[in-house]
Design an enzyme around this catalytic site. Structure first.
Site, PDB file in Angstrom:
ATOM      1  N   LYS A  75     -11.556  20.176 -47.116  1.00 35.46           N
ATOM      2  CA  LYS A  75     -12.227  20.590 -45.864  1.00 35.46           C
ATOM      3  C   LYS A  75     -13.547  19.820 -45.720  1.00 35.46           C
ATOM      4  CE  LYS A  75     -14.640  24.396 -46.522  1.00 35.46           C
ATOM      5  NZ  LYS A  75     -16.086  24.318 -46.474  1.00 35.46           N
ATOM      6  N   THR A 102     -19.995  25.764 -46.398  1.00 34.32           N
ATOM      7  CA  THR A 102     -20.059  24.373 -45.936  1.00 34.32           C
ATOM      8  C   THR A 102     -19.268  24.296 -44.634  1.00 34.32           C
ATOM      9  OG1 THR A 102     -20.094  23.725 -48.244  1.00 34.32           O
ATOM     10  CG2 THR A 102     -19.725  21.976 -46.615  1.00 34.32           C
ATOM     11  N   LYS A 155     -25.697  18.776 -47.640  1.00 36.03           N
ATOM     12  CA  LYS A 155     -24.536  19.229 -48.433  1.00 36.03           C
ATOM     13  C   LYS A 155     -23.407  18.184 -48.394  1.00 36.03           C
ATOM     14  CE  LYS A 155     -21.481  21.931 -50.451  1.00 36.03           C
ATOM     15  NZ  LYS A 155     -21.478  22.397 -51.808  1.00 36.03           N
TER      16      LYS A 155
HETATM   17  P1  NAP Z   1     -12.990  31.718 -51.266  1.00 38.33           P
HETATM   18  O1  NAP Z   1     -13.057  32.199 -52.658  1.00 38.33           O
HETATM   19  O2  NAP Z   1     -11.708  31.216 -50.718  1.00 38.33           O
HETATM   20  O3  NAP Z   1     -13.550  32.919 -50.325  1.00 38.33           O
HETATM   21  C1  NAP Z   1     -13.556  32.813 -48.945  1.00 38.33           C
HETATM   22  C2  NAP Z   1     -14.008  34.128 -48.343  1.00 38.33           C
HETATM   23  O4  NAP Z   1     -13.953  34.003 -46.916  1.00 38.33           O
HETATM   24  C3  NAP Z   1     -13.110  35.315 -48.697  1.00 38.33           C
HETATM   25  O5  NAP Z   1     -13.932  36.444 -48.893  1.00 38.33           O
HETATM   26  C4  NAP Z   1     -12.258  35.476 -47.429  1.00 38.33           C
HETATM   27  O6  NAP Z   1     -11.794  36.783 -47.213  1.00 38.33           O
HETATM   28  C5  NAP Z   1     -13.266  35.114 -46.364  1.00 38.33           C
HETATM   29  N1  NAP Z   1     -12.656  34.699 -45.104  1.00 38.33           N
HETATM   30  C6  NAP Z   1     -11.909  33.580 -44.889  1.00 38.33           C
HETATM   31  N2  NAP Z   1     -11.549  33.522 -43.606  1.00 38.33           N
HETATM   32  C7  NAP Z   1     -12.077  34.605 -42.989  1.00 38.33           C
HETATM   33  C8  NAP Z   1     -12.059  35.099 -41.658  1.00 38.33           C
HETATM   34  N3  NAP Z   1     -11.425  34.422 -40.673  1.00 38.33           N
HETATM   35  N4  NAP Z   1     -12.705  36.256 -41.398  1.00 38.33           N
HETATM   36  C9  NAP Z   1     -13.344  36.924 -42.368  1.00 38.33           C
HETATM   37  N5  NAP Z   1     -13.406  36.510 -43.642  1.00 38.33           N
HETATM   38  C10 NAP Z   1     -12.787  35.366 -43.943  1.00 38.33           C
HETATM   39  O7  NAP Z   1     -14.047  30.544 -50.998  1.00 38.33           O
HETATM   40  P2  NAP Z   1     -15.406  30.203 -51.794  1.00 38.33           P
HETATM   41  O8  NAP Z   1     -15.077  29.266 -52.895  1.00 38.33           O
HETATM   42  O9  NAP Z   1     -16.169  31.452 -52.050  1.00 38.33           O
HETATM   43  O10 NAP Z   1     -16.135  29.302 -50.660  1.00 38.33           O
HETATM   44  C11 NAP Z   1     -16.828  29.871 -49.548  1.00 38.33           C
HETATM   45  C12 NAP Z   1     -17.660  28.764 -48.886  1.00 38.33           C
HETATM   46  O11 NAP Z   1     -18.591  28.227 -49.828  1.00 38.33           O
HETATM   47  C13 NAP Z   1     -16.849  27.569 -48.386  1.00 38.33           C
HETATM   48  O12 NAP Z   1     -17.443  27.054 -47.228  1.00 38.33           O
HETATM   49  C14 NAP Z   1     -16.980  26.554 -49.537  1.00 38.33           C
HETATM   50  O13 NAP Z   1     -16.781  25.233 -49.104  1.00 38.33           O
HETATM   51  C15 NAP Z   1     -18.407  26.816 -49.979  1.00 38.33           C
HETATM   52  N6  NAP Z   1     -18.734  26.463 -51.371  1.00 38.33           N
HETATM   53  C16 NAP Z   1     -17.903  26.785 -52.395  1.00 38.33           C
HETATM   54  C17 NAP Z   1     -18.263  26.436 -53.715  1.00 38.33           C
HETATM   55  C18 NAP Z   1     -17.370  26.752 -54.899  1.00 38.33           C
HETATM   56  O14 NAP Z   1     -17.646  26.209 -55.998  1.00 38.33           O
HETATM   57  N7  NAP Z   1     -16.368  27.597 -54.768  1.00 38.33           N
HETATM   58  C19 NAP Z   1     -19.467  25.781 -53.950  1.00 38.33           C
HETATM   59  C20 NAP Z   1     -20.310  25.504 -52.879  1.00 38.33           C
HETATM   60  C21 NAP Z   1     -19.936  25.844 -51.587  1.00 38.33           C
HETATM   61  P3  NAP Z   1     -10.407  37.305 -47.899  1.00 38.33           P
HETATM   62  O15 NAP Z   1     -10.817  37.851 -49.249  1.00 38.33           O
HETATM   63  O16 NAP Z   1      -9.908  38.348 -46.987  1.00 38.33           O
HETATM   64  O17 NAP Z   1      -9.499  36.095 -48.011  1.00 38.33           O
END
Ligand code: NAP
Length: 291
Positions: free
Chosen positions: A239, A96, A171
């Site tokens: 966010k 997102t 979204k």
């Molecule tokens: P998360 O568990 O915090 O994972 C984030 C990922 O991004 C990790 O692999 C992290 O790497 C990587 N990352 C962050 N900053 C980076 C950078 N500067 N360069 C390279 N890699 C980077 O988050 P998530 O829950 O999977 O969410 C990911 C996205 O999906 C977000 O936009 C969120 O809003 C969206 N989303 C999430 C959900 C949910 O239920 N969780 C549902 C729908 C949409 P590291 O492992 O090194 O930290």
């Protein structure tokens, strides 16, 4: 399109990448921290040392990183996807992301003949694991059609919303519903708990009726157990709510309910609870009735 690259193996990205492997795609992966990458490599993915290297190995690259500046860095920055991609390839952002970054990434890729899709998802970690995500897609229709088999490996309900940006706008509407629904659940469970209702029976009774929702079925039971582990972190929902607040300024519309939930989540972030799952909203409501 058989050769896929996946960048960002967090709560959502790791199971989504696993589903692509299961569907038989040839997968290259990159993650900033190494542990989740090793897990995917053990399952048959190819590891890469940068987003650029992922792009060199792939016809389509997907990003699922945390925040808009991360998307910009991974797509357009040094050693980014843009440096490794050839004309005709497709980049997809499934996180997102702000409209500003979405438009900038789409434009920069377009200059090089690379097509871009914004394809954010809904359905939580459960949907990512089970391959049942809803995917809302903005960008060129022919690129969407070419990528449908890829989306189908990760999701069930896949809708082309229009040009670049319209996936993210859909979204944002989803996130308004998600956050206000969570407020309703938090207030209902607080009333139920204070009045001595059996909380499990309450969920059983109302989840099949007009108040039923994904969050009531999947997250309210966690709240009752005191399980505030993320799924979807408070700081990530914040966010998204910040993006919605800025779009509401841009469009000159009032979103009083969304603004209220955003402020309640601010209280959680201010008390170091941003890493909890967004079901922790009830903690902000409970605090209002504590001495
Ligand atoms: P998360 O568990 O915090 O994972 C984030 C990922 O991004 C990790 O692999 C992290 O790497 C990587 N990352 C962050 N900053 C980076 C950078 N500067 N360069 C390279 N890699 C980077 O988050 P998530 O829950 O999977 O969410 C990911 C996205 O999906 C977000 O936009 C969120 O809003 C969206 N989303 C999430 C959900 C949910 O239920 N969780 C549902 C729908 C949409 P590291 O492992 O090194 O930290």
């Amino acid at each position: 399109m058989k050769k896929i690259g996946f960048i960002g193996l967090g709560i959502m990205g790791k199971p989504m990448a696993k589903n692509l492997l299961k569907a038989g795609f040839d997968l290259s992966v990159y993650n900033r921290s190494k542990a989740p990458m090793e897990e995917l490599i053990a399952l048959g993915a190819k590891g890469a040392s940068s987003p650029k290297e992922v792009a060199e190995n792939s016809e389509v690259v997907i990003t699922m990183v945390r925040d808009s500046p991360d998307v910009e860095q991974v797509m357009l920055g040094k050693e980014g996807v843009i440096e490794g991609f050839k004309e005709g390839r497709i980049a997809i952002d499934m996180g997102t992301t702000s409209l500003e970054v979405t438009r900038k990434v789409a434009q920069e890729f377009k200059k090089r003949g690379i097509r871009f899709l914004d394809a954010p998802v809904s359905g939580g970690d459960k949907g990512a694991i089970e391959g049942t995500l809803t995917i809302m897609v903005g960008g060129p229709k022919e690129a969407f059609n070419e990528c449908l088999p890829i989306f189908k490996a990760m999701g069930k309900n896949i809708v082309h919303m229009g040009d670049n940006g319209y996936g993210q706008l859909a979204k944002l509407c989803n996130q308004i519903m998600v956050s206000l629904n969570m407020l309703g659940i938090a207030e209902a469970l607080t009333l139920a708990s204070k009045s001595g209702l059996d909380l499990n029976k309450l969920i059983e009774a109302i989840s099949a009726g007009a108040a039923g929702s994904w969050a009531l079925s999947n997250l309210a039971p966690k709240i009752i157990k005191g399980d505030f582990n993320p799924g979807f972190k408070v700081k990530l929902l914040q966010k998204d709510l910040r993006i919605i607040m800025s779009v509401s300024d841009e469009l000159k519309i009032s979103l009083p309910g969304t603004s209220l939930v955003h402020q309640l989540y601010n209280a959680l972030e201010a008390t170091n609870q941003g890493e909890l799952g967004h079901q922790a909203l009830i903690k902000a409501i409970e605090r209002l009735i504590k001495e």
